[in-house]
Every structure is written in C-alpha cells, then in structure tokens.
Design an enzyme around this catalytic site. Structure first.
Site, PDB file in Angstrom:
ATOM      1  N   PHE A 157      32.623  15.694 -27.575  1.00  0.00           N
ATOM      2  CA  PHE A 157      32.782  14.223 -27.555  1.00  0.00           C
ATOM      3  C   PHE A 157      31.735  13.534 -26.688  1.00  0.00           C
ATOM      4  O   PHE A 157      31.655  12.306 -26.699  1.00  0.00           O
ATOM      5  CB  PHE A 157      34.166  13.875 -26.962  1.00  0.00           C
ATOM      6  CG  PHE A 157      34.248  14.131 -25.476  1.00  0.00           C
ATOM      7  CD1 PHE A 157      34.403  15.413 -24.986  1.00  0.00           C
ATOM      8  CD2 PHE A 157      34.108  13.096 -24.566  1.00  0.00           C
ATOM      9  CE1 PHE A 157      34.442  15.654 -23.610  1.00  0.00           C
ATOM     10  CE2 PHE A 157      34.149  13.325 -23.193  1.00  0.00           C
ATOM     11  CZ  PHE A 157      34.318  14.614 -22.722  1.00  0.00           C
TER      12      PHE A 157
ATOM     13  N   HIS B  15      33.890  22.099 -23.853  1.00  0.00           N
ATOM     14  CA  HIS B  15      34.549  20.901 -24.406  1.00  0.00           C
ATOM     15  C   HIS B  15      33.675  19.656 -24.230  1.00  0.00           C
ATOM     16  O   HIS B  15      34.090  18.661 -23.625  1.00  0.00           O
ATOM     17  CB  HIS B  15      35.925  20.697 -23.746  1.00  0.00           C
ATOM     18  CG  HIS B  15      36.893  19.979 -24.643  1.00  0.00           C
ATOM     19  ND1 HIS B  15      38.219  20.314 -24.734  1.00  0.00           N
ATOM     20  CD2 HIS B  15      36.721  18.938 -25.501  1.00  0.00           C
ATOM     21  CE1 HIS B  15      38.824  19.515 -25.598  1.00  0.00           C
ATOM     22  NE2 HIS B  15      37.927  18.666 -26.064  1.00  0.00           N
TER      23      HIS B  15
ATOM     24  N   THR C 173      35.553  23.563 -32.710  1.00  0.00           N
ATOM     25  CA  THR C 173      35.329  22.431 -31.798  1.00  0.00           C
ATOM     26  C   THR C 173      36.593  21.565 -31.734  1.00  0.00           C
ATOM     27  O   THR C 173      36.537  20.424 -31.292  1.00  0.00           O
ATOM     28  CB  THR C 173      34.133  21.554 -32.255  1.00  0.00           C
ATOM     29  OG1 THR C 173      34.400  21.068 -33.569  1.00  0.00           O
ATOM     30  CG2 THR C 173      32.827  22.304 -32.236  1.00  0.00           C
ATOM     31  N   SER C 174      37.730  22.124 -32.213  1.00  0.00           N
ATOM     32  CA  SER C 174      38.960  21.303 -32.276  1.00  0.00           C
ATOM     33  C   SER C 174      39.865  21.516 -31.067  1.00  0.00           C
ATOM     34  O   SER C 174      39.867  20.701 -30.147  1.00  0.00           O
ATOM     35  CB  SER C 174      39.720  21.586 -33.558  1.00  0.00           C
ATOM     36  OG  SER C 174      39.214  20.757 -34.579  1.00  0.00           O
ATOM     37  N   ARG C 175      40.658  22.562 -31.110  1.00  0.00           N
ATOM     38  CA  ARG C 175      41.519  22.907 -29.978  1.00  0.00           C
ATOM     39  C   ARG C 175      41.572  24.426 -29.868  1.00  0.00           C
ATOM     40  O   ARG C 175      41.684  25.125 -30.889  1.00  0.00           O
ATOM     41  CB  ARG C 175      42.945  22.355 -30.177  1.00  0.00           C
ATOM     42  CG  ARG C 175      43.083  20.857 -29.930  1.00  0.00           C
ATOM     43  CD  ARG C 175      42.893  20.467 -28.455  1.00  0.00           C
ATOM     44  NE  ARG C 175      43.029  19.050 -28.217  1.00  0.00           N
ATOM     45  CZ  ARG C 175      42.033  18.151 -28.192  1.00  0.00           C
ATOM     46  NH1 ARG C 175      40.789  18.545 -28.426  1.00  0.00           N
ATOM     47  NH2 ARG C 175      42.278  16.887 -27.936  1.00  0.00           N
TER      48      ARG C 175
ATOM     49  N   ASP D  97      33.680  25.282 -28.633  1.00  0.00           N
ATOM     50  CA  ASP D  97      33.593  24.186 -27.668  1.00  0.00           C
ATOM     51  C   ASP D  97      34.927  24.024 -26.948  1.00  0.00           C
ATOM     52  O   ASP D  97      35.053  23.211 -26.038  1.00  0.00           O
ATOM     53  CB  ASP D  97      33.224  22.872 -28.389  1.00  0.00           C
ATOM     54  CG  ASP D  97      32.956  21.744 -27.393  1.00  0.00           C
ATOM     55  OD1 ASP D  97      32.222  21.986 -26.405  1.00  0.00           O
ATOM     56  OD2 ASP D  97      33.477  20.629 -27.582  1.00  0.00           O
TER      57      ASP D  97
ATOM     58  N   GLU E  25      41.661  26.875 -21.643  1.00  0.00           N
ATOM     59  CA  GLU E  25      40.651  26.044 -20.968  1.00  0.00           C
ATOM     60  C   GLU E  25      41.240  25.139 -19.882  1.00  0.00           C
ATOM     61  O   GLU E  25      40.519  24.655 -19.006  1.00  0.00           O
ATOM     62  CB  GLU E  25      39.891  25.178 -21.985  1.00  0.00           C
ATOM     63  CG  GLU E  25      40.718  24.050 -22.584  1.00  0.00           C
ATOM     64  CD  GLU E  25      39.903  23.144 -23.509  1.00  0.00           C
ATOM     65  OE1 GLU E  25      39.325  23.657 -24.485  1.00  0.00           O
ATOM     66  OE2 GLU E  25      39.852  21.921 -23.252  1.00  0.00           O
TER      67      GLU E  25
ATOM     68  N   LYS F 196      38.479  12.713 -39.870  1.00  0.00           N
ATOM     69  CA  LYS F 196      37.252  11.981 -39.539  1.00  0.00           C
ATOM     70  C   LYS F 196      36.099  12.918 -39.156  1.00  0.00           C
ATOM     71  O   LYS F 196      34.985  12.763 -39.632  1.00  0.00           O
ATOM     72  CB  LYS F 196      37.548  10.995 -38.401  1.00  0.00           C
ATOM     73  CG  LYS F 196      38.477   9.857 -38.842  1.00  0.00           C
ATOM     74  CD  LYS F 196      38.903   8.986 -37.714  1.00  0.00           C
ATOM     75  CE  LYS F 196      39.917   9.608 -36.791  1.00  0.00           C
ATOM     76  NZ  LYS F 196      41.234   9.919 -37.355  1.00  0.00           N
ATOM     77  N   ILE F 197      36.408  13.923 -38.318  1.00  0.00           N
ATOM     78  CA  ILE F 197      35.326  14.823 -37.869  1.00  0.00           C
ATOM     79  C   ILE F 197      34.919  15.780 -38.998  1.00  0.00           C
ATOM     80  O   ILE F 197      33.739  15.959 -39.279  1.00  0.00           O
ATOM     81  CB  ILE F 197      35.750  15.597 -36.597  1.00  0.00           C
ATOM     82  CG1 ILE F 197      35.966  14.606 -35.445  1.00  0.00           C
ATOM     83  CG2 ILE F 197      34.707  16.641 -36.226  1.00  0.00           C
ATOM     84  CD1 ILE F 197      36.603  15.204 -34.197  1.00  0.00           C
TER      85      ILE F 197
HETATM   86  P1  NAD Z   1      41.901  13.576 -37.893  1.00  0.00           P
HETATM   87  O1  NAD Z   1      43.326  13.297 -37.574  1.00  0.00           O
HETATM   88  O2  NAD Z   1      41.049  12.477 -38.423  1.00  0.00           O
HETATM   89  O3  NAD Z   1      41.817  14.794 -38.929  1.00  0.00           O
HETATM   90  C1  NAD Z   1      42.587  15.961 -38.836  1.00  0.00           C
HETATM   91  C2  NAD Z   1      42.745  16.500 -40.254  1.00  0.00           C
HETATM   92  O4  NAD Z   1      43.387  17.762 -40.156  1.00  0.00           O
HETATM   93  C3  NAD Z   1      43.616  15.601 -41.149  1.00  0.00           C
HETATM   94  O5  NAD Z   1      42.932  15.315 -42.357  1.00  0.00           O
HETATM   95  C4  NAD Z   1      44.860  16.441 -41.415  1.00  0.00           C
HETATM   96  O6  NAD Z   1      45.430  16.243 -42.695  1.00  0.00           O
HETATM   97  C5  NAD Z   1      44.282  17.843 -41.275  1.00  0.00           C
HETATM   98  N1  NAD Z   1      45.289  18.859 -41.064  1.00  0.00           N
HETATM   99  C6  NAD Z   1      46.532  18.737 -40.532  1.00  0.00           C
HETATM  100  N2  NAD Z   1      47.159  19.928 -40.555  1.00  0.00           N
HETATM  101  C7  NAD Z   1      46.299  20.813 -41.118  1.00  0.00           C
HETATM  102  C8  NAD Z   1      46.372  22.188 -41.432  1.00  0.00           C
HETATM  103  N3  NAD Z   1      47.491  22.897 -41.207  1.00  0.00           N
HETATM  104  N4  NAD Z   1      45.296  22.770 -42.010  1.00  0.00           N
HETATM  105  C9  NAD Z   1      44.191  22.066 -42.278  1.00  0.00           C
HETATM  106  N5  NAD Z   1      44.046  20.755 -42.012  1.00  0.00           N
HETATM  107  C10 NAD Z   1      45.095  20.140 -41.429  1.00  0.00           C
HETATM  108  O7  NAD Z   1      41.293  14.188 -36.577  1.00  0.00           O
HETATM  109  P2  NAD Z   1      39.740  14.244 -36.135  1.00  0.00           P
HETATM  110  O8  NAD Z   1      39.395  12.988 -35.394  1.00  0.00           O
HETATM  111  O9  NAD Z   1      38.908  14.653 -37.303  1.00  0.00           O
HETATM  112  O10 NAD Z   1      39.797  15.402 -35.058  1.00  0.00           O
HETATM  113  C11 NAD Z   1      40.053  16.749 -35.410  1.00  0.00           C
HETATM  114  C12 NAD Z   1      40.354  17.533 -34.149  1.00  0.00           C
HETATM  115  O11 NAD Z   1      39.150  17.597 -33.334  1.00  0.00           O
HETATM  116  C13 NAD Z   1      41.364  16.814 -33.228  1.00  0.00           C
HETATM  117  O12 NAD Z   1      42.675  17.147 -33.564  1.00  0.00           O
HETATM  118  C14 NAD Z   1      40.988  17.291 -31.854  1.00  0.00           C
HETATM  119  O13 NAD Z   1      41.817  18.410 -31.578  1.00  0.00           O
HETATM  120  C15 NAD Z   1      39.526  17.739 -31.999  1.00  0.00           C
HETATM  121  N6  NAD Z   1      38.586  16.978 -31.153  1.00  0.00           N
HETATM  122  C16 NAD Z   1      37.725  17.666 -30.364  1.00  0.00           C
HETATM  123  C17 NAD Z   1      36.801  16.990 -29.581  1.00  0.00           C
HETATM  124  C18 NAD Z   1      35.812  17.721 -28.713  1.00  0.00           C
HETATM  125  O14 NAD Z   1      35.241  17.114 -27.806  1.00  0.00           O
HETATM  126  N7  NAD Z   1      35.545  18.989 -28.955  1.00  0.00           N
HETATM  127  C19 NAD Z   1      36.783  15.583 -29.607  1.00  0.00           C
HETATM  128  C20 NAD Z   1      37.668  14.917 -30.442  1.00  0.00           C
HETATM  129  C21 NAD Z   1      38.579  15.611 -31.220  1.00  0.00           C
END
Ligand code: NAD
Length: 332
Positions: free
Chosen positions: A301, A298, A235-237, A261, A266, A157-158
């Site tokens: 969101f 962080h 911005t993921s983990r 982020d 953290e 989604k992101i």
């Molecule tokens: P999502 O589940 O919609 O998308 C994650 C994507 O990653 C999926 O399409 C999946 O197939 C893919 N994926 C899985 N393993 C992979 C790999 N080895 N290599 C490449 N791609 C791979 O998740 P999202 O809602 O898009 O969120 C993504 C990440 O953002 C979350 O997992 C979370 O850690 C992080 N996040 C951060 C914040 C923030 O405030 N900074 C807020 C929300 C989420």
C-alpha cells in the site's frame, strides 16, 4: 469555538503522522501512539472520541468493551481489510467502525507485479552480485512472462488492477472469484474454477480477503495440485497461506518461487526495525533461507498517492462518525 474531535492513532509511524497532519482540519486533534491496540493498551484511548487503527491492531470483544467503557464511539481503520475487528460484536454494541475501502488498488497491484518480475529475473541476487563486482549470469535465468498463465484468486479492486497490468504483458489470465466481475473483459482472460486455476497456472497471485472460508486456502493438497515450479505470490493477508505447507512445497521444489508482502505471523514482526534483535520466529527465518523467496514487510500500500488518500478518507470518516452519519460505504 468548534468542538474538537479527539482521535488516538494506534501503531502510528512517522509517515502516518506526516500524511494525517498534512490533511488535518482544525477540528480534529490527533494523538499519535507507538502502541498497538490490544486489551492491555486500550486504556490509552481514554477521553478520545475515536481510535484510528491499522492492520495488526486487535479490535476484539475485550477491546470493544474497554473502548465503549471509556466513551470511545468510533474505530477508524486506516486500511481496507478488517479481519482484525470483531464487526458483529461492534455492531451489536453500537461502536461505529469505518475503513478506507479503496485508497489505491494500483499501489498493491504494482507491488504484486514488482514481486513477480523480481523473482522471475532474480533481481535480488543480481543487485548484490553487481555490487560485489560479480557479473556472472549463471543462476539468474528467467522466463518471458508473455504467454504464461497467471491465476488471479479474487478479482476485486486489486485483482482487477493486476489483471489489467498482466494484459499488457501478454499473459493468459485465469481468474477465480465467487462473485465474478462481469465488466472485467480482456483478451486472454477467463473465469475458471479454483481447482482449474490451481492446476493450470504458472503464477498464482492471491487478492481475496481473509475470512473463515479463505483461511489457509493455500494448503498442502492445493500445493500438491499446482504445476511443478509454480510461482506463488501473496500480497493480501498472510493467513491465506499455510506457511509450513509452503515451506514443504519449496523444499520438494513444487513451488519454484515465493513472493510475500504479508506473513501469517506478521503481527509481532512487521512495521518495526528489528535489525538488532534476535528473531525468534523459526518459520519466518526458514523462509528467509531460500534463494527463491522474496519477502517485503507489508509495503504494497505504501505509495504517496495511497497514503494521501488514506489520510483524506480517514478524516472524512472521523467527521461522518462525529455527525453519526454512517450510511456510507466506508462504514461497516
Ligand atoms: P475487494 O473487496 O475489492 O476484493 C476482494 C475480492 O475477493 C472480491 O471480489 C471478493 O468477491 C473476492 N473473494 C471473496 N471470497 C473469495 C474466495 N473465497 N475466493 C476468491 N475470491 C474471493 O478487496 P481489494 O481492495 O481488492 O483487496 C484485496 C485484499 O488485499 C484485501 O482483502 C486485503 O487483505 C489486501 N490488501 C493488502 C494490502 C497490502 O499493503 N499488501 C493493501 C490493501 C489490501
């Protein structure tokens, strides 16, 4: 009289309180706690039906045992990621776990773009210079994003929201995801292998979840394979990146820009005002010394729309769990 559902909200901040209470119906009683959920603090959940937790609360085996021992039936994550929860064990023990899978992908995507633009045009430096009456432009040179190649790792989604925004900038977008999004069709966008993305992109942005496979996916060999002067955004983990390897990459000038982020360690750092403390994390402190590194705590969101959505979905999850109605995509 309605049966009240008691929920202990761990790691709560003023904004959690504001948004959860704003959306709160009269059959839920939230108790807001500063404490982070851990084996030591789990006792605070005594007499609760559910606990509500955030990204750095720990829900491991020991915590799950304690929660179940006190009669807690449900862990409501008020976030999307759930790498901090031992899901297999929770399932095995019959503890319900819910999350907020999509509260506002746009919020995180827009923050990602904010990091890219700020680092590129050195807004962090420019802001301070102008404040001090220094209008010298030397050292602030940026580049046009148009026609640059941006690599998106993870097109959920992101990642997809970031791709859409980058389309507007006229970037060439290379994507890698083991499960490509077949409906993600844009001019100048193509799926490639991870190796190709790593070697071809001018900007690399991480949008995949943290798991055993993705832990330290950005490590020394991958950094070595990147373009000289690459911009790396996470911005993921935090644990997707081997931070020490990234520091070496910045020192050797392989990495030209770093926008974070999230940060590997953290857990004991973010979400609190520590401006009067001595920060003992030398790796984090080293990152802060570089002029081409921008770190936010962080906050991807953190928009009005996202917090409203998080509160609404969390409350809906609390109701669903109370009715043992867990066949929804918000339950794990
Ligand atoms: P999502 O589940 O919609 O998308 C994650 C994507 O990653 C999926 O399409 C999946 O197939 C893919 N994926 C899985 N393993 C992979 C790999 N080895 N290599 C490449 N791609 C791979 O998740 P999202 O809602 O898009 O969120 C993504 C990440 O953002 C979350 O997992 C979370 O850690 C992080 N996040 C951060 C914040 C923030 O405030 N900074 C807020 C929300 C989420």
């Amino acid at each position: 009289m309605k049966n009240m559902i008691s929920v202990k909200v761990f790691s709560s901040q003023d904004y959690d309180k504001t948004f959860l209470l704003d959306a709160c119906p009269d059959d839920i009683c939230f108790d807001f706690l500063d404490a982070k959920l851990s084996e030591q603090t789990a006792i605070l959940a005594k007499d609760a039906d559910a606990v509500c937790v955030f990204v750095n609360d720990r829900v491991d085996k020991a915590v799950i045992d304690k929660l179940l021992g006190m009669g807690v039936k449900h862990v409501a994550l008020r976030c999307a990621g759930y790498n901090n929860v031992d899901i297999d064990y929770a399932k095995q023990q019959g503890l319900m776990v819910s999350r907020v899978p999509a509260y506002s992908p746009q919020a995180v995507a827009e923050h990602t773009i904010a990091l890219i633009l700020s680092l590129n045009r050195k807004l962090h430096k420019a802001y301070n210079r102008v404040k001090e009456g220094n209008f010298d432009l030397n050292g602030l040179l940026g580049f046009n994003l148009e026609k640059k190649t941006v690599g998106i790792i993870g097109t959920g989604k992101i990642g997809q929201a970031v791709c859409r925004i980058l389309g507007g900038f006229g970037c060439k977008v290379l994507c890698y995801d083991p499960f490509p999004a077949h409906d993600l069709q844009q001019a100048n966008l193509q799926y490639v292998s991870l190796d190709e993305l790593i070697t071809e992109a001018d900007v690399i942005s991480l949008h995949c979840p943290l798991n055993d496979e993705t832990f330290h996916m950005i490590d020394a060999p991958r950094i070595e394979a990147m373009r000289d002067g690459v911009m790396l955004i996470n911005t993921s983990r935090g644990k997707l990146i081997d931070t020490k390897a990234v520091i070496n990459g910045i020192k050797s000038q392989k990495i030209g820009y770093l926008g974070l982020d999230v940060y590997e360690m953290e857990e004991d750092l973010f979400f609190k005002n520590r401006s009067t403390e001595i920060i003992a994390d030398d790796v984090f402190q080293r990152l802060l010394t570089f002029p081409n590194v921008m770190i936010t705590g962080h906050q991807g969101f953190f928009t009005d729309q996202a917090l409203s959505q998080i509160a609404q979905t969390t409350i809906s999850n609390v109701h669903l769990a109370a009715a043992s109605d867990v066949e929804h995509d918000t339950f794990l």
